[in-house]
Design an enzyme around this catalytic site. Structure first.
Site, PDB file in Angstrom:
ATOM      1  N   LYS A 203       0.423  -1.184   0.049  1.00 41.49           N
ATOM      2  CA  LYS A 203       0.120  -0.461   0.013  1.00 41.49           C
ATOM      3  C   LYS A 203       0.586   1.136  -0.149  1.00 41.49           C
ATOM      4  CE  LYS A 203      -3.774   2.041   2.028  1.00 41.49           C
ATOM      5  NZ  LYS A 203      -4.767   2.139   1.346  1.00 41.49           N
TER       6      LYS A 203
HETATM    7  N1  PMP Z   1      -8.097  -0.945  -3.311  1.00 38.98           N
HETATM    8  C1  PMP Z   1      -6.972   0.593  -2.912  1.00 38.98           C
HETATM    9  C2  PMP Z   1      -6.201   1.155  -4.080  1.00 38.98           C
HETATM   10  C3  PMP Z   1      -7.272   0.783  -1.031  1.00 38.98           C
HETATM   11  O1  PMP Z   1      -6.729   2.319  -1.437  1.00 38.98           O
HETATM   12  C4  PMP Z   1      -8.136   0.221  -0.258  1.00 38.98           C
HETATM   13  C5  PMP Z   1      -8.211   0.595   0.790  1.00 38.98           C
HETATM   14  N2  PMP Z   1      -7.189   0.388   1.545  1.00 38.98           N
HETATM   15  C6  PMP Z   1      -8.761  -0.833  -0.881  1.00 38.98           C
HETATM   16  C7  PMP Z   1      -8.413  -1.707  -1.657  1.00 38.98           C
HETATM   17  C8  PMP Z   1      -9.470  -1.459   0.549  1.00 38.98           C
HETATM   18  O2  PMP Z   1      -8.799  -2.134   1.062  1.00 38.98           O
HETATM   19  P1  PMP Z   1      -8.502  -2.206   2.952  1.00 38.98           P
HETATM   20  O3  PMP Z   1      -9.939  -3.087   2.765  1.00 38.98           O
HETATM   21  O4  PMP Z   1      -7.772  -3.195   3.533  1.00 38.98           O
HETATM   22  O5  PMP Z   1      -9.171  -0.938   3.399  1.00 38.98           O
END
Ligand code: PMP
Length: 389
Positions: A203
């Site tokens: 991320k």
């Molecule tokens: N895709 C992206 C690009 C994101 O930024 C997020 C948010 N973190 C998600 C998917 C969803 O991930 P999560 O369920 O871990 O928040």
């Protein structure tokens, strides 16, 4: 009093960590991250419950953070606090426990339970929740004369690895309207980075460059609700906001044109058996599709939770490449994410999804997910960490 941010930095070679008053939480303009996006981060949600804050899968988020950092060669020995390093090799488990401990302290120190109640009572927020934003990044530190050769080349290895944790209150991410009636989304012309460009399993800040462009594209887009509006435009008759779908989010595709995800959400498609237009009660009459990790997506923690919940409810969940047009003919489509939770999608590129309103399967999964996250349903998965306040 706006509260505190926990910061871990290097100053003239010395490690400095602790709570910093909100307005003083600053980094140098020559920090590597500002120039080259050398940062990884997390977004974690805390649900406000009667007795305190229920942190949803905090440990899993911090694990993903440590792994994201590792992908960019930022190893625990570079950024773990001295107290952990002095005990020997720093394990991911110890680091995650340390981050969780600080997060809980910070929520209490920032008095977020009381503040959330206040803003809700005053009508300043609709559905306040605690948002936790840790960031690990390459900073800037110079011991001698700073004008001489500051460390600002692309090579990040000479810059200190620093981090902070911020906690604050946030409101419905895609808005109240999207939660109640479903979001209107567009397919963006800005594709996700392909696997050989930036690592999507991290991320990392750099992954959000196309996301920002795609997000702006959506919030500046609007669609006519029907052809009748177009006819009125042609005749020079006035149209109003009610004649339009306002897009609020983009779905990004892979570079080969398959559906990847939203700019901050993963995506799911629900198909009823034989295209039956009724809402099936029986999970066996439903198939749920979502793009696989290889579709340049962030492996979302909400995505993982929904896959597990759906399977436990008896639904078949299939991770497969999804062509864009499947979104147009699907019976239901929804987003998942920490901020977005489970948000139904009612139109894609101006085409209504199913009946153009939140579907039964989406609402069922959303209810299960939010009840567990809020501590209203037994948490057999061990997903929730509770902070009393
Ligand atoms: N895709 C992206 C690009 C994101 O930024 C997020 C948010 N973190 C998600 C998917 C969803 O991930 P999560 O369920 O871990 O928040």
């Amino acid at each position: 009093m706006a509260g505190y941010i926990y910061m871990h930095r290097k100053e003239k070679g010395e490690e400095v960590s602790g709570y910093v008053p909100w307005d003083d939480a600053k980094i140098h303009v020559l920090s590597h991250v500002i120039h080259y996006s050398s940062g990884v981060f997390e977004g974690i949600r805390g649900y406000l419950t009667r007795g305190g804050v229920a942190i949803f899968r905090g440990r899993d988020h911090y694990r993903r953070l440590v792994r994201s950092a590792k992908i960019y060669r930022m190893f625990p020995e570079h950024y773990a606090p001295r107290e952990l390093r002095e005990r020997g090799k720093v394990s991911q488990k110890d680091l995650v426990s340390h981050f969780m401990k600080l997060t809980k302290e910070l929520i209490r120190k920032n008095d977020l339970c009381r503040k959330a109640k206040e803003v809700k009572d005053e009508g300043k927020m609709n559905n306040p929740f605690v948002y936790i934003r840790p960031v690990i990044y390459r900073g800037y530190d110079v011991k001698d004369d700073p004008i001489l050769k500051p460390p600002l080349g692309v090579n990040p290895l000479g810059n200190p690895v620093e981090w902070f944790i911020a906690t604050f209150l946030w409101d419905d991410y895609l808005g109240k309207e999207a939660i109640e009636n479903g979001a209107n989304v567009i397919t963006s012309a800005w594709a996700k980075n392909s696997p050989s460009t930036t690592p999507f399993m991290a991320k990392g800040a750099s992954n959000y460059a196309t996301g920002q462009l795609a997000k702006m594209e959506s919030v500046l887009s609007a669609f006519f609700k029907d052809y009748d509006v177009l006819e009125r435009v042609k005749k020079g008759q006035p149209i109003t906001k009610e004649d339009l779908f306002l897009a609020i989010e983009s779905v990004q595709l892979t570079t080969s044109g398959y559906v990847a995800e939203g700019t901050g959400e993963n995506i799911f498609v629900v198909m009823y058996e034989n295209g039956d237009p009724g809402d099936p009660e029986d999970p066996k009459k439903v198939k749920i599709y979502t793009p696989p990790i290889s579709a340049s997506i962030l492996p979302g923690i909400t995505r993982d939770s929904i896959i597990r919940l759906a399977k436990d409810e008896g639904y078949e969940v299939i991770e497969t490449m999804i062509p864009r047009e499947l979104l147009y003919i699907a019976d239901e489509v929804f987003f998942t994410g920490t901020a977005a939770e489970v948000t139904p999608i009612s139109t894609v590129d101006g085409i209504p999804v199913g009946k153009g309103k939140p579907g039964r399967v989406t609402l069922h999964l959303r209810r299960l997910y939010t009840e567990i996250a809020r501590g209203e349903r037994p948490d057999k998965y061990g997903w929730v960490d509770f902070v009393e306040c």
